[in-house]
Design a protein around this motif. Sequence first.
Motif, PDB file in Angstrom:
ATOM      1  N   ASP A 165       0.847  -1.200   0.000  1.00  0.00           N
ATOM      2  CA  ASP A 165       0.000   0.000   0.000  1.00  0.00           C
ATOM      3  C   ASP A 165       0.884   1.252   0.000  1.00  0.00           C
ATOM      4  O   ASP A 165       1.044   1.931   1.030  1.00  0.00           O
ATOM      5  CB  ASP A 165      -0.973   0.023   1.189  1.00  0.00           C
ATOM      6  CG  ASP A 165      -2.081   1.070   0.961  1.00  0.00           C
ATOM      7  OD1 ASP A 165      -1.913   1.915   0.052  1.00  0.00           O
ATOM      8  OD2 ASP A 165      -3.095   1.043   1.691  1.00  0.00           O
ATOM      9  N   PRO A 166       1.436   1.595  -1.177  1.00  0.00           N
ATOM     10  CA  PRO A 166       2.363   2.726  -1.246  1.00  0.00           C
ATOM     11  C   PRO A 166       1.708   4.060  -0.888  1.00  0.00           C
ATOM     12  O   PRO A 166       2.348   4.914  -0.259  1.00  0.00           O
ATOM     13  CB  PRO A 166       2.817   2.738  -2.710  1.00  0.00           C
ATOM     14  CG  PRO A 166       2.335   1.476  -3.332  1.00  0.00           C
ATOM     15  CD  PRO A 166       1.267   0.905  -2.463  1.00  0.00           C
ATOM     16  N   GLU A 167       0.432   4.234  -1.253  1.00  0.00           N
ATOM     17  CA  GLU A 167      -0.236   5.513  -0.952  1.00  0.00           C
ATOM     18  C   GLU A 167      -0.375   5.687   0.571  1.00  0.00           C
ATOM     19  O   GLU A 167      -0.155   6.784   1.110  1.00  0.00           O
ATOM     20  CB  GLU A 167      -1.621   5.578  -1.618  1.00  0.00           C
ATOM     21  CG  GLU A 167      -1.598   5.811  -3.123  1.00  0.00           C
ATOM     22  CD  GLU A 167      -1.276   4.560  -3.944  1.00  0.00           C
ATOM     23  OE1 GLU A 167      -1.277   3.449  -3.375  1.00  0.00           O
ATOM     24  OE2 GLU A 167      -1.029   4.701  -5.159  1.00  0.00           O
TER      25      GLU A 167
ATOM     26  N   VAL B 254       7.406   6.179  -3.650  1.00  0.00           N
ATOM     27  CA  VAL B 254       7.051   6.204  -5.076  1.00  0.00           C
ATOM     28  C   VAL B 254       5.696   5.507  -5.234  1.00  0.00           C
ATOM     29  O   VAL B 254       5.537   4.349  -4.813  1.00  0.00           O
ATOM     30  CB  VAL B 254       8.131   5.499  -5.919  1.00  0.00           C
ATOM     31  CG1 VAL B 254       7.726   5.474  -7.394  1.00  0.00           C
ATOM     32  CG2 VAL B 254       9.486   6.192  -5.741  1.00  0.00           C
ATOM     33  N   THR B 255       4.717   6.215  -5.821  1.00  0.00           N
ATOM     34  CA  THR B 255       3.353   5.662  -5.902  1.00  0.00           C
ATOM     35  C   THR B 255       2.921   5.312  -7.321  1.00  0.00           C
ATOM     36  O   THR B 255       1.751   5.016  -7.560  1.00  0.00           O
ATOM     37  CB  THR B 255       2.332   6.633  -5.265  1.00  0.00           C
ATOM     38  OG1 THR B 255       2.501   7.914  -5.858  1.00  0.00           O
ATOM     39  CG2 THR B 255       2.519   6.732  -3.766  1.00  0.00           C
ATOM     40  N   ASN B 256       3.848   5.366  -8.278  1.00  0.00           N
ATOM     41  CA  ASN B 256       3.522   4.847  -9.612  1.00  0.00           C
ATOM     42  C   ASN B 256       4.816   4.537 -10.370  1.00  0.00           C
ATOM     43  O   ASN B 256       5.902   4.924  -9.945  1.00  0.00           O
ATOM     44  CB  ASN B 256       2.651   5.821 -10.417  1.00  0.00           C
ATOM     45  CG  ASN B 256       3.287   7.186 -10.525  1.00  0.00           C
ATOM     46  OD1 ASN B 256       4.472   7.296 -10.806  1.00  0.00           O
ATOM     47  ND2 ASN B 256       2.505   8.231 -10.288  1.00  0.00           N
ATOM     48  N   GLY B 257       4.647   3.810 -11.479  1.00  0.00           N
ATOM     49  CA  GLY B 257       5.802   3.521 -12.319  1.00  0.00           C
ATOM     50  C   GLY B 257       6.583   2.303 -11.858  1.00  0.00           C
ATOM     51  O   GLY B 257       6.181   1.588 -10.942  1.00  0.00           O
ATOM     52  N   ILE B 258       7.715   2.091 -12.501  1.00  0.00           N
ATOM     53  CA  ILE B 258       8.465   0.846 -12.253  1.00  0.00           C
ATOM     54  C   ILE B 258       9.047   0.779 -10.851  1.00  0.00           C
ATOM     55  O   ILE B 258       9.352  -0.305 -10.364  1.00  0.00           O
ATOM     56  CB  ILE B 258       9.601   0.636 -13.286  1.00  0.00           C
ATOM     57  CG1 ILE B 258      10.598   1.800 -13.257  1.00  0.00           C
ATOM     58  CG2 ILE B 258       9.041   0.397 -14.675  1.00  0.00           C
ATOM     59  CD1 ILE B 258      11.869   1.496 -14.040  1.00  0.00           C
TER      60      ILE B 258
END
Length: 320
Positions: free
Chosen positions: A177-179, A270-274
Amino acid sequence: MTTPTKIIFDTDPGIDDAMALLFIQASPAIDLLAVTTVFGNADIDTTTRNALYLKDRFGLTAPVYKGTDKPLTRPRNPSPTFVHGENGLGDVELTGLVAAEPEAKPAYQAIIDLARANPGEVTLVAVGPLTNLALALQADPEVATLLKAVVIMGGAFAVAGKPGNVTPVAEANIWNDPEAADLVFTAPWFVTAVSLDVTTQVVMSPAYMEELEATAGPAGAFLNAISKPYARFYGGRDGIVGCCVHDAAAVAFVIDPSLFDVRRGSIRVVTNGIALGQTCQMVEGELFGPSAWDGQPVQAITVGVKAEGLLRLYRETMRA
Ligand code: BDR
Ligand code: CA
């Protein structure tokens, strides 16, 4: 003797979560107010069942509150059954399992209420995805000013140990859950991240686990049993002989922070991408151009650990 530290333990049991919970139970330095559960190593029904099982089998008195079943904004990742088994506890038989129910209140509300009832006194120790903490912040932002501290097992900062365990750069609890993790790191409470940088440097060998079985009563025998599939996973993947001490390291930080070296600075996720789930710290005092780290609270990460000292603390606490 100093007054025990009041903690809430937010957890997704989980083999190493069980190791941490029984360490808490054995430690006179800790006063466990509540266990709050979260999805992660298994679905929420399984992690909550496991927390209730550990409470019943090992005589914990703290109430268990069920937490959220999914991340804040994204679908739940599949459970890592290849690490923790289908039952979350290495598929070891749960001897004497009886049906038990958690408290009615949801985990995030229990966190808020306990923080409000004990202002400035409670350390929140979170060793799963940080979703319950983020929900508590969203429901009652003042909770951030009411806790004494937040200590998490999570993140990987590429200063030592392993840079990631689910991707080359992301640690499982943050990646799940990065967010939520970004909300937690940027809230005005004091967070220490006991990260993979140190937890992969502390390994319980098979011989260590055998000694635990011989000296730590029924808890030692249970921990040795559940450690075997966990050690097989690490041996097969990372060539580590034994079990990395992830979640119990966060508990050790609460009991004896002098076992660790820390580095201060604001943290973003980091909440998107690789690089989804990567944790990045701007070290306090370093100068850059304008960035997303500016104006954020200064938090701490662990960059070094006295591994032998931590293993001794665990063994002696469990033996007592
Ligand atoms: C963390 O992820 C979970 O699988 C473990 O219980 C620990 O909290 C390690 O990355
Ligand atoms: Ca965990």
